[in-house]
Scaffold this active site. Sequence first.
Site, short mmCIF file in Angstrom:
data_model
loop_
_atom_site.label_atom_id
_atom_site.label_comp_id
_atom_site.label_asym_id
_atom_site.label_seq_id
_atom_site.Cartn_x
_atom_site.Cartn_y
_atom_site.Cartn_z
N HIS A 49 18.92 -19.58 66.40
CA HIS A 49 18.97 -20.36 67.86
C HIS A 49 18.50 -19.14 68.74
O HIS A 49 18.93 -18.04 68.90
CB HIS A 49 20.29 -20.62 68.05
CG HIS A 49 20.44 -21.93 69.06
ND1 HIS A 49 20.29 -21.42 70.34
CD2 HIS A 49 20.62 -23.28 68.78
CE1 HIS A 49 20.45 -22.62 70.97
NE2 HIS A 49 20.66 -23.66 70.21
N HIS A 50 17.71 -19.82 69.79
CA HIS A 50 17.05 -19.03 70.67
C HIS A 50 18.25 -18.32 71.70
O HIS A 50 17.91 -17.57 72.36
CB HIS A 50 16.24 -19.72 71.66
CG HIS A 50 15.19 -19.14 72.05
ND1 HIS A 50 15.07 -17.64 72.29
CD2 HIS A 50 13.83 -19.27 72.49
CE1 HIS A 50 14.01 -17.28 72.99
NE2 HIS A 50 13.42 -18.35 73.05
N ALA A 51 19.49 -19.00 71.78
CA ALA A 51 20.60 -18.35 72.68
C ALA A 51 20.80 -16.93 72.18
O ALA A 51 21.37 -16.31 72.98
CB ALA A 51 21.71 -19.36 72.42
N ASN B 58 18.46 -12.51 75.00
CA ASN B 58 17.08 -12.99 75.73
C ASN B 58 17.05 -12.04 76.88
O ASN B 58 17.84 -11.98 77.80
CB ASN B 58 17.02 -14.43 76.08
CG ASN B 58 16.98 -15.31 74.64
OD1 ASN B 58 15.88 -15.61 74.43
ND2 ASN B 58 18.24 -15.84 74.19
N ILE C 250 18.56 -14.64 70.46
CA ILE C 250 17.41 -14.17 70.12
C ILE C 250 16.31 -14.51 70.98
O ILE C 250 15.98 -15.55 71.11
CB ILE C 250 17.16 -14.11 68.68
CG1 ILE C 250 16.38 -12.78 67.91
CG2 ILE C 250 16.75 -15.30 68.21
CD1 ILE C 250 16.29 -12.91 66.58
#
Length: 530
Positions: free
Chosen positions: A138-140, A317, A142
Amino acid sequence: MKHLSGLDATFLHFETPEMPMHVGSLNVLQLPKGYQGDFYEDAKAFMAGRIHLADVFTRKLALMPFDLSNPVWVDDDDIDVDYHVRHITLPKPGTNRQLQQYVARLHSSLIDRSRPLWEFYIIDGLKSGEVALYTKVHHAGIDGQAGVEVGKAIFDLEPAGRVVRPPRRKPRRSGYQLGMAELASAALRNTAAQYVKLYKMLPALGKALADLAAAPQELPRELDPRALARRYNLTAPRTPFNVSITNQRAFAGRTIPLAETKAIARHFGVTLNDVVLATVSGALRQYLKAGSELPAESMVAAVPVSLREAGDDTANNQASMILVSLASDLQDPVERLKAINQSSTQSKSTMNRFKAVILDDFPMFAAPWLMSGMASVVGRSGLVNMLPPAANVAVSNVQGAPFPMYFAGALVTSYYPVSIASHGTALNITLQSYNGRLDYGLIACRRAVPDVNEIGDHLLAEHRRLMALMQEAAPAPAEKPAVAPARERRAAPRRKAVATARKTAPVKAVKAAPAKKKPAAAAKKAPRGR
C-alpha cells in the site's frame, strides 16, 4: 504506535474500490541451473526469515474512533506468511502477455486493511521455464525510493544469499486492538503537534512566497490567470486518459537500454529524465494521432519529485509533484526534447523555492471521513469528466540497483514497476532502472485505455527514432588512409627504423673502406701482366 503523516494517510482516505492505492512490481526470475525444488515453498520460507528487516512487513493499521483522525501503525505479532505469500500457475502456453494480464487482474483488488498491507505472488507456468514475482504494498506506507530500500531487505547480491539474524523476541500484547481511550488521546496529541509544526513553518512559507513574487523575470507581464496557467502548466487539454476510472486494469511492460538513453541525454545536452519524458510524449502523440484524438495544445505530465534527504530510508512518503509540458504539439522530436527540458527546468526551479516548506505531515482532524466521501462522490458522479484536467498522464522515474540481484537464490532479470491509475489520470507510466536496463511499467484503466500494449510499442519506436537522430547528428569519423600493398606494408617498418636510426645516431669520422679482394677464380682468368 506510530502516526501516519498527513501525506501517508491521504492515500488511505482517497482509496476507493475503483481506485486502489497500492504500488508494486513485476520481477521475472531465472531459477538456478538444475533446480528441482518447489520454488513457492522456498520463497515462502525465504520471506519468513526476512520480513523483520522492513517495517512495512510487520505493521498494520489501527483506525481511530469515527475516523476523526489519521490511523496509527502498530506492530503485528501474528503474521500469517501463508496468507501474504501466495502461489499462482498460469494456464498454457504461459506467455508474457498472459503474465501481464494476470498481474493487471491482481493489481485491481484492494488489500485487506486488517493485516499488514502487503502481498507477494509467486507465478509459475511460464513457457520460458522462468518464474515471476509480483509484489504489491500500500502506498500509505511506502513511496518509490522507500520501495528501493525495501528491496534491499528481500534481495541479495549473490545466489547463496546472506546470513540474516533472526528477529529479537518481543513481549506479546494482551489485547488484539488498542483501546478507544488510548487511540483518542493519541489522536489529540498528534493533532496538536501537527498544528504547532504548521505554525512554526509559517515564516518560512511567507518568505518563499515573497521570493517567488520578487522574481518578475519568471512571470509574464500580463496578470491574466489564463496566461499564468499556461506559463506554469496549470491546465492541460482533455484527452481519453482524463476520465473517471473503474477497478479494471491493463498492464504492459517494456525495456529500453539504460546506456542508450544516457547517450541520447549527453548528445542533446539534457537530463535522462527529459529523454524519458520525450519518449513518453512521442509515444502518446503517435497513439492519439492514430485515433484522431491528438489535442492541438501540448499535453502535460505529472512528475513526482522526491523530498527525501540523502540516507533517509524511512518507509513512508516524502514526495511532491511538478507539472511538465510534454510539448506534444511539436512535430520534430528534437525540438520536443528541448522544449521538455526547458519546461522541466523551470518547474524544478519553482519547486526548489518551496521545497523547504512543503509539508508531508499536516493536521487532518475530522477530515478523514470527509475525504473518503469526497473521493467516492468525485469518482462515481462523473465530475472528473467535466472538470479541466491538471495533467494528462503520470510519469515517474525511480532509480534502482545498477547490479544484478537475487531473490531466494533466483536471478532477478527484470524490474517492472506497477503503479496507480487514478480518476482523471487513467494512465500511469512508471519506470525503474535495474542492471543496465530501464524497465517501463504501464498501468491503466482497461476501459479507458484498452490497448495499453500499443502505447508500449510506440515507446520502443520513439526511442529508436531518438537514437537514429542522435546517430545522424554525430560527427563523421575521420577518413582512414588508403591501404598500401602487402609488400610496402612489410617494408615500411624497416624503412622507418632505418630513418630513425640515422637521425639519432652520433656523428663519426668517415674512414675509407678497404679494397675488396677479388675471388680466386677471377684472379686465375685475368691476364698476367708483363
